[in-house]
Structure formats: C-alpha cells, structure tokens
Design an enzyme around this catalytic site. Structure first.
Site, PDB file in Angstrom:
ATOM      1  CG  ASN A  44      -0.520  -0.279   2.462  1.00  0.00           C
ATOM      2  OD1 ASN A  44       0.596  -0.916   2.736  1.00  0.00           O
ATOM      3  ND2 ASN A  44      -1.085   0.051   3.530  1.00  0.00           N
ATOM      4  CD  GLU A  57      -4.992  -6.047  -1.289  1.00  0.00           C
ATOM      5  OE1 GLU A  57      -4.657  -4.964  -1.514  1.00  0.00           O
ATOM      6  OE2 GLU A  57      -5.751  -6.614  -0.667  1.00  0.00           O
ATOM      7  CB  CYS A  92      -8.409  -4.860  -3.913  1.00  0.00           C
ATOM      8  SG  CYS A  92      -7.450  -3.500  -3.535  1.00  0.00           S
TER       9      CYS A  92
HETATM   10  N1  THU Z   1      -5.369  -1.603   2.356  1.00  0.00           N
HETATM   11  C1  THU Z   1      -4.618  -2.432   1.546  1.00  0.00           C
HETATM   12  O1  THU Z   1      -3.586  -2.057   0.787  1.00  0.00           O
HETATM   13  N2  THU Z   1      -5.413  -3.278   1.068  1.00  0.00           N
HETATM   14  C2  THU Z   1      -6.900  -3.752   1.310  1.00  0.00           C
HETATM   15  O2  THU Z   1      -7.289  -4.597   0.577  1.00  0.00           O
HETATM   16  C3  THU Z   1      -7.258  -3.146   2.590  1.00  0.00           C
HETATM   17  C4  THU Z   1      -6.623  -1.783   2.882  1.00  0.00           C
HETATM   18  C5  THU Z   1      -4.614  -0.551   3.103  1.00  0.00           C
HETATM   19  C6  THU Z   1      -5.240   0.945   2.464  1.00  0.00           C
HETATM   20  C7  THU Z   1      -4.340   1.767   3.594  1.00  0.00           C
HETATM   21  O3  THU Z   1      -3.013   2.070   3.378  1.00  0.00           O
HETATM   22  C8  THU Z   1      -4.513   0.789   4.749  1.00  0.00           C
HETATM   23  O4  THU Z   1      -4.451  -0.391   4.277  1.00  0.00           O
HETATM   24  C9  THU Z   1      -5.458   0.941   5.734  1.00  0.00           C
HETATM   25  O5  THU Z   1      -6.834   0.863   5.107  1.00  0.00           O
END
Ligand code: THU
Length: 135
Positions: A44, A57, A92
């Site tokens: 992320n 993702e 995602c």
């Molecule tokens: N996040 C992801 O990277 N993937 C997900 O499927 C859910 C959430 C990240 C986004 C943000 O940076 C952090 O997790 C908290 O929501």
C-alpha cells in the site's frame, strides 16, 4: 504447500515490509502470480490526501500490467493482523475481477500460514468485462 505457493506467500510478506503507510500504520503486502510463473509484488502507498491511497493489491496488479502481464492465476495478501485471515477490500476484488474470475487467493497471516480461497468466493455475482462483451 507447493514451492510456488510458498514463494508467493514469502513474497507478499516481503512486500508488506515496503509499505508506505505513515497515516494508517497498517502495512499490507501483495504478490500476484502470472500464468507464465512470474511473481509481481505490491504494497500500500498512502498519501497526505488520504483518498489517493492505493492498496497493495492494486499496486501489484498495476505493476504487473505495466510489465506486460495480463493473465494471472493467484494472489497472496498479508497484513499485520495475527489472529485471523484478512481479505482484500471490495475495490481490490473488483480490480482483480478485471483480469478473470479464476484467481486463487491466499489470505496470509504474518507467520506465513494462509487460508486458500478464490475470487469467485470473495466476489460472487460480480460485474465483469464479460457484461460489456469483453473477455
Ligand atoms: N489496504 C490495502 O492495501 N489493501 C486492502 O485490501 C485493504 C486496505 C490499505 C489501505 C490503507 O493504506 C491501509 O490498508 C488501511 O486501510
């Protein structure tokens, strides 16, 4: 677990360490497996304008497509939660669906244990390119 799944899981754990998440402090890692056996990772990437944050993702998928991959068989995802398996967010799931419904999804805990599921299970009755006459 097969060597390939083991590697995919290990790669999503490594990708999580690269997360840029100063706001949420919630690192996420993802690794996608292309049909030709390549593994492409993502983490992320947050932004001070919070809504511009990109999930792990989607980072992985966008990277993979930019590197020439369009056919995928699996994705492994992980975060820091130790006591349960955590699935990808709804946005995602939809982005994965763009590249087929046949994905195996490995929900991975920080210790490397995982639960195998599928995109069809995670996003039933999905809207997909087929509804627009595309495959
Ligand atoms: N996040 C992801 O990277 N993937 C997900 O499927 C859910 C959430 C990240 C986004 C943000 O940076 C952090 O997790 C908290 O929501």
């Amino acid at each position: 677990m097969t060597d390939q799944v083991q590697e995919l899981v290990a790669e999503c754990l490594r990708a999580r360490d690269m997360a840029y998440c100063p706001y949420s402090r919630f690192p996420v890692g993802a690794a996608v497996l292309s049909a030709d056996g390549a593994i492409i990772t993502g983490c992320n990437v947050e932004n001070a304008s919070y809504g511009l944050t990109v999930c792990a993702e989607r980072t992985a998928i966008q990277r993979a497509v930019a590197e020439g991959h369009r056919h995928f068989t699996a994705i492994a995802v992980t975060c820091d939660i130790k006591d349960r398996f955590v699935g990808p967010c709804g946005a995602c799931r939809q982005v994965l669906m763009e590249f087929g419904s046949d994905w195996i999804v490995y929900l991975t805990k920080p210790d490397g244990s995982y639960k195998e599921t599928s995109l069809s299970q995670l996003l039933p009755l999905a809207f997909s390119p087929s509804h627009l006459g595309k495959n």
